[in-house]
Write a protein that holds these residues in place. Structure first.
Motif, mmCIF file in Angstrom:
data_model
loop_
_atom_site.group_PDB
_atom_site.id
_atom_site.type_symbol
_atom_site.label_atom_id
_atom_site.label_comp_id
_atom_site.label_asym_id
_atom_site.label_seq_id
_atom_site.Cartn_x
_atom_site.Cartn_y
_atom_site.Cartn_z
ATOM 1 N N ALA A 1 0.836 -1.200 0.000
ATOM 2 C CA ALA A 1 0.000 0.000 0.000
ATOM 3 C C ALA A 1 0.869 1.247 0.000
ATOM 4 O O ALA A 1 1.991 1.240 0.528
ATOM 5 N N PHE A 2 0.343 2.311 -0.599
ATOM 6 C CA PHE A 2 0.999 3.614 -0.595
ATOM 7 C C PHE A 2 0.021 4.628 -0.019
ATOM 8 O O PHE A 2 -1.141 4.681 -0.417
ATOM 9 N N ILE A 3 0.508 5.442 0.911
ATOM 10 C CA ILE A 3 -0.313 6.452 1.575
ATOM 11 C C ILE A 3 0.260 7.831 1.278
ATOM 12 O O ILE A 3 1.468 8.063 1.431
ATOM 13 N N SER A 4 -0.608 8.749 0.863
ATOM 14 C CA SER A 4 -0.209 10.135 0.688
ATOM 15 C C SER A 4 -1.368 11.026 1.114
ATOM 16 O O SER A 4 -2.327 10.551 1.721
ATOM 17 N N GLY A 5 -1.279 12.302 0.769
ATOM 18 C CA GLY A 5 -2.305 13.228 1.209
ATOM 19 C C GLY A 5 -3.433 13.417 0.230
ATOM 20 O O GLY A 5 -4.591 13.527 0.612
ATOM 21 N N SER B 1 -5.601 8.011 0.246
ATOM 22 C CA SER B 1 -5.484 9.464 0.292
ATOM 23 C C SER B 1 -5.975 9.922 1.663
ATOM 24 O O SER B 1 -7.169 9.935 1.939
ATOM 25 N N ALA B 2 -5.040 10.273 2.533
ATOM 26 C CA ALA B 2 -5.363 10.538 3.935
ATOM 27 C C ALA B 2 -5.489 12.018 4.265
ATOM 28 O O ALA B 2 -5.748 12.376 5.420
ATOM 29 N N GLY B 3 -5.320 12.884 3.266
ATOM 30 C CA GLY B 3 -5.480 14.321 3.507
ATOM 31 C C GLY B 3 -4.159 15.069 3.487
ATOM 32 O O GLY B 3 -3.242 14.724 4.238
ATOM 33 N N HIS B 4 -4.048 16.069 2.622
ATOM 34 C CA HIS B 4 -2.823 16.872 2.542
ATOM 35 C C HIS B 4 -2.558 17.565 3.885
ATOM 36 O O HIS B 4 -1.487 17.440 4.465
ATOM 37 N N HIS B 5 -3.556 18.288 4.344
ATOM 38 C CA HIS B 5 -3.425 18.992 5.625
ATOM 39 C C HIS B 5 -3.238 18.011 6.778
ATOM 40 O O HIS B 5 -2.364 18.189 7.639
ATOM 41 N N ALA B 6 -4.045 16.966 6.793
ATOM 42 C CA ALA B 6 -4.019 16.023 7.915
ATOM 43 C C ALA B 6 -2.674 15.325 8.058
ATOM 44 O O ALA B 6 -2.205 15.094 9.175
#
Length: 253
Positions: A195-199, A218-223
């Motif tokens: 898996a790959f996680i980014s914002g 996609s976990a949120g740019h700000h978060a």
């Protein structure tokens, strides 16, 4: 206790080495305020709401990850840009900004600090053609389902991530890069992670994930980028004895 603005900026430049990065904006001191600093407000982005909060808190400097003067933007000081800069200059508040150098730092950076929040073991840096890699990868302490990974991110970051399934496999190994790094999924593929996680996410990211059997979150740019600037602010508070407060001006992106 107060310290000079120059001492703070010199210290941060020594720690983060911005001269080694080819960035999209100037790093370091973007707007010069008063010479002495007693209180620092940190935040993710130097938006008007953060500036207003810093004025209310009678801060001497604002420390952020996203500042101003981005490459290719309109140079004229009008509208929103004029209002922001006018408020900083009127209240003699400095704006200190570190973008890619803060993403990449080995102990204070966004990616390392996200891993700390999530309890992700770091095995190495993501592949990069550049001298300084940004992003990390590792193997989880125990395999989990993609749903479980999403729930963990939601609990820690306080927002529901967008999840793209790239098959039905468990998640044992992951790569991550905070912010708008969805295009780095190609680098994650070379690592062979689950898996790959980014914002953020782009339309093309969905198909890359599905067709290459890699999960994408996609976990949120700000978060995902709240933690580096907090660590940097705490570092300054401990080193110089200045006041520091992180103010979270939330963004759904």
């Amino acid at each position: 206790m107060s310290i000079t603005l120059k001492e703070i900026v010199d210290c941060l430049n020594t720690v983060l080495c911005p001269q080694l990065f080819k960035d999209y904006c100037p790093n370091g001191l973007q707007v010069e305020g008063r010479a002495k600093v007693t209180k620092i407000i940190s935040g993710v982005t130097a938006c008007q709401a953060l500036i207003d909060a810093a004025i209310e808190q009678q801060a001497d400097a604002i420390l952020v990850h996203h500042g101003y003067f981005w490459r290719g933007e309109e140079a004229a000081l009008t509208g929103m840009k004029k209002r922001r800069l006018s408020a900083l200059l009127k209240h003699d508040i400095s704006l200190i900004v570190y973008h890619l150098p803060l993403d990449a730092h080995a102990t204070l950076g966004n990616n390392v600090q996200l891993a700390k929040q999530m309890n992700w073991p770091i095995k190495g840096a993501m592949p990069s053609e550049k001298e300084h890699a940004i992003g990390n990868w590792g193997e989880l302490n125990q395999p989990m389902t993609l749903t479980e990974l999403g729930l963990q991110l939601e609990q820690v970051l306080g927002r529901t991530p967008l999840i793209i399934e790239g098959g039905n496999h468990l998640v044992n190994s992951i790569a991550w890069c905070t912010g708008a790094a969805q295009s780095m999924i190609d680098k994650a593929l070379t690592l062979g992670v689950d898996a790959f996680i980014s914002g953020e996410i782009s339309e093309a990211t969905v198909h890359v994930a599905r067709e290459n059997n890699i999960h994408y979150v996609s976990a949120g740019h700000h978060a995902t980028e709240r933690y580096g600037v907090q660590a940097l602010g705490h570092f300054l508070a401990e080193k110089f004895g200045v006041g520091h407060q992180f103010i979270d001006i939330d963004s759904p992106v």
